[in-house]
Design a protein around this motif. Sequence first.
Motif, PDB file in Angstrom:
ATOM      1  N   GLN A   1       0.829  -1.205   0.000  1.00 38.47           N
ATOM      2  CA  GLN A   1       0.000   0.000   0.000  1.00 38.47           C
ATOM      3  C   GLN A   1       0.865   1.257   0.000  1.00 38.47           C
ATOM      4  N   SER A   2       2.031   1.193   0.624  1.00 31.72           N
ATOM      5  CA  SER A   2       2.900   2.371   0.642  1.00 31.72           C
ATOM      6  C   SER A   2       3.401   2.704  -0.759  1.00 31.72           C
ATOM      7  N   VAL A   3       3.522   1.686  -1.607  1.00 34.25           N
ATOM      8  CA  VAL A   3       3.888   1.946  -3.007  1.00 34.25           C
ATOM      9  C   VAL A   3       2.707   2.612  -3.716  1.00 34.25           C
ATOM     10  N   ALA A   4       1.513   2.080  -3.511  1.00 34.24           N
ATOM     11  CA  ALA A   4       0.315   2.663  -4.130  1.00 34.24           C
ATOM     12  C   ALA A   4       0.078   4.090  -3.649  1.00 34.24           C
ATOM     13  N   ALA A   5       0.581   4.423  -2.475  1.00 34.07           N
ATOM     14  CA  ALA A   5       0.423   5.782  -1.956  1.00 34.07           C
ATOM     15  C   ALA A   5       1.096   6.812  -2.854  1.00 34.07           C
ATOM     16  N   GLY A   6       2.016   6.377  -3.685  1.00 39.90           N
ATOM     17  CA  GLY A   6       2.618   7.285  -4.642  1.00 39.90           C
ATOM     18  C   GLY A   6       1.593   7.870  -5.591  1.00 39.90           C
ATOM     19  N   LEU A   7       0.556   7.110  -5.886  1.00 35.76           N
ATOM     20  CA  LEU A   7      -0.549   7.586  -6.726  1.00 35.76           C
ATOM     21  C   LEU A   7      -1.734   8.084  -5.913  1.00 35.76           C
ATOM     22  N   LEU A   8      -2.052   7.368  -4.841  1.00 36.63           N
ATOM     23  CA  LEU A   8      -3.307   7.598  -4.129  1.00 36.63           C
ATOM     24  C   LEU A   8      -3.175   8.414  -2.848  1.00 36.63           C
ATOM     25  N   GLY A   9      -1.961   8.657  -2.403  1.00 36.85           N
ATOM     26  CA  GLY A   9      -1.767   9.360  -1.140  1.00 36.85           C
ATOM     27  C   GLY A   9      -2.242   8.515   0.035  1.00 36.85           C
ATOM     28  N   LYS A  10      -2.699   9.168   1.090  1.00 39.89           N
ATOM     29  CA  LYS A  10      -3.108   8.482   2.319  1.00 39.89           C
ATOM     30  C   LYS A  10      -4.257   7.500   2.089  1.00 39.89           C
TER      31      LYS A  10
ATOM     32  N   SER B   1      -4.549   5.268   0.084  1.00 37.92           N
ATOM     33  CA  SER B   1      -4.027   3.937  -0.216  1.00 37.92           C
ATOM     34  C   SER B   1      -4.110   3.009   0.990  1.00 37.92           C
ATOM     35  N   PHE B   2      -3.906   3.555   2.180  1.00 37.84           N
ATOM     36  CA  PHE B   2      -3.863   2.735   3.388  1.00 37.84           C
ATOM     37  C   PHE B   2      -5.253   2.333   3.878  1.00 37.84           C
ATOM     38  N   GLU B   3      -6.282   2.844   3.236  1.00 38.72           N
ATOM     39  CA  GLU B   3      -7.657   2.482   3.592  1.00 38.72           C
ATOM     40  C   GLU B   3      -8.277   1.548   2.561  1.00 38.72           C
ATOM     41  N   GLY B   4      -7.524   1.172   1.552  1.00 34.11           N
ATOM     42  CA  GLY B   4      -8.075   0.403   0.441  1.00 34.11           C
ATOM     43  C   GLY B   4      -7.940  -1.095   0.536  1.00 34.11           C
ATOM     44  N   GLY B   5      -7.420  -1.608   1.623  1.00 30.80           N
ATOM     45  CA  GLY B   5      -7.304  -3.054   1.785  1.00 30.80           C
ATOM     46  C   GLY B   5      -6.396  -3.693   0.745  1.00 30.80           C
ATOM     47  N   TRP B   6      -6.759  -4.941   0.410  1.00 28.98           N
ATOM     48  CA  TRP B   6      -5.936  -5.689  -0.535  1.00 28.98           C
ATOM     49  C   TRP B   6      -6.008  -5.130  -1.955  1.00 28.98           C
ATOM     50  N   GLY B   7      -7.043  -4.362  -2.267  1.00 26.61           N
ATOM     51  CA  GLY B   7      -7.124  -3.756  -3.599  1.00 26.61           C
ATOM     52  C   GLY B   7      -5.991  -2.780  -3.851  1.00 26.61           C
ATOM     53  N   THR B   8      -5.755  -1.892  -2.885  1.00 24.93           N
ATOM     54  CA  THR B   8      -4.648  -0.941  -3.070  1.00 24.93           C
ATOM     55  C   THR B   8      -3.307  -1.624  -2.863  1.00 24.93           C
ATOM     56  N   ALA B   9      -3.278  -2.700  -2.063  1.00 28.18           N
ATOM     57  CA  ALA B   9      -2.036  -3.465  -1.917  1.00 28.18           C
ATOM     58  C   ALA B   9      -1.656  -4.092  -3.264  1.00 28.18           C
TER      59      ALA B   9
END
Length: 163
Positions: free
Chosen positions: A49-58, A60-68
Amino acid sequence: MTTSTIPAQRSSPLALVVAGGLMAGTLDIVYACVFWAVKADVPARRIFQSVAAGLLGKASFEGGWGTAALGLGLHFFIALSMAAVYYFVAIRWPLLRERAAWCGVAYGLALYGIMNYVVVPLSAVPQSGSKNALWVTLSIVVHMFLIGVPIAVFSRRAIEAGG
C-alpha cells in the motif's frame, strides 16, 4: 561423451530483460517486507500500500488488498521499466554490457538516488519515507547489488542473445 537430442534453447532478449526486472523487483520487495516485518511488525500488505500511496496518497492505506495489489503491480512496473531503460542504453553504450557487474552497482546507486530524491518527493506519498539509518544503509546496498546488478547482468545476456 554423451550428446543430447534436445536442441539448446536460446532465451529471447525480451524474456531476459523481463527476468532481470522481475528478479530485481522480487529481491527489492522481499527485502522491504522482511525488514519492516522484523523491525516493526509491519505486514506485507502495508508495504504494498505504501507503493500505491505514490498515486493515491493516504487513501491507499484504507483500500485493503485492492490498493495493496495496485502497489505490488506498480512496484513491478517500476522494476521492469528500470530494466528496460538499462537494456536500451546498454545496446548503445558497450561499457554497460562489458562491465555489467560494476555498471550495475553504479546503476543501482543512481536508481536509489532517483527514486528517493526525485520520484518519491514528486509523488503523492504523504511522507518522505523512513529516515531509519539501518533502513537507508541497507536500501542503498540492496539497490546496488540486488537491483542494479541483476538488471545489468540480464541486460548483457539479452544483448548477447541477439537483442
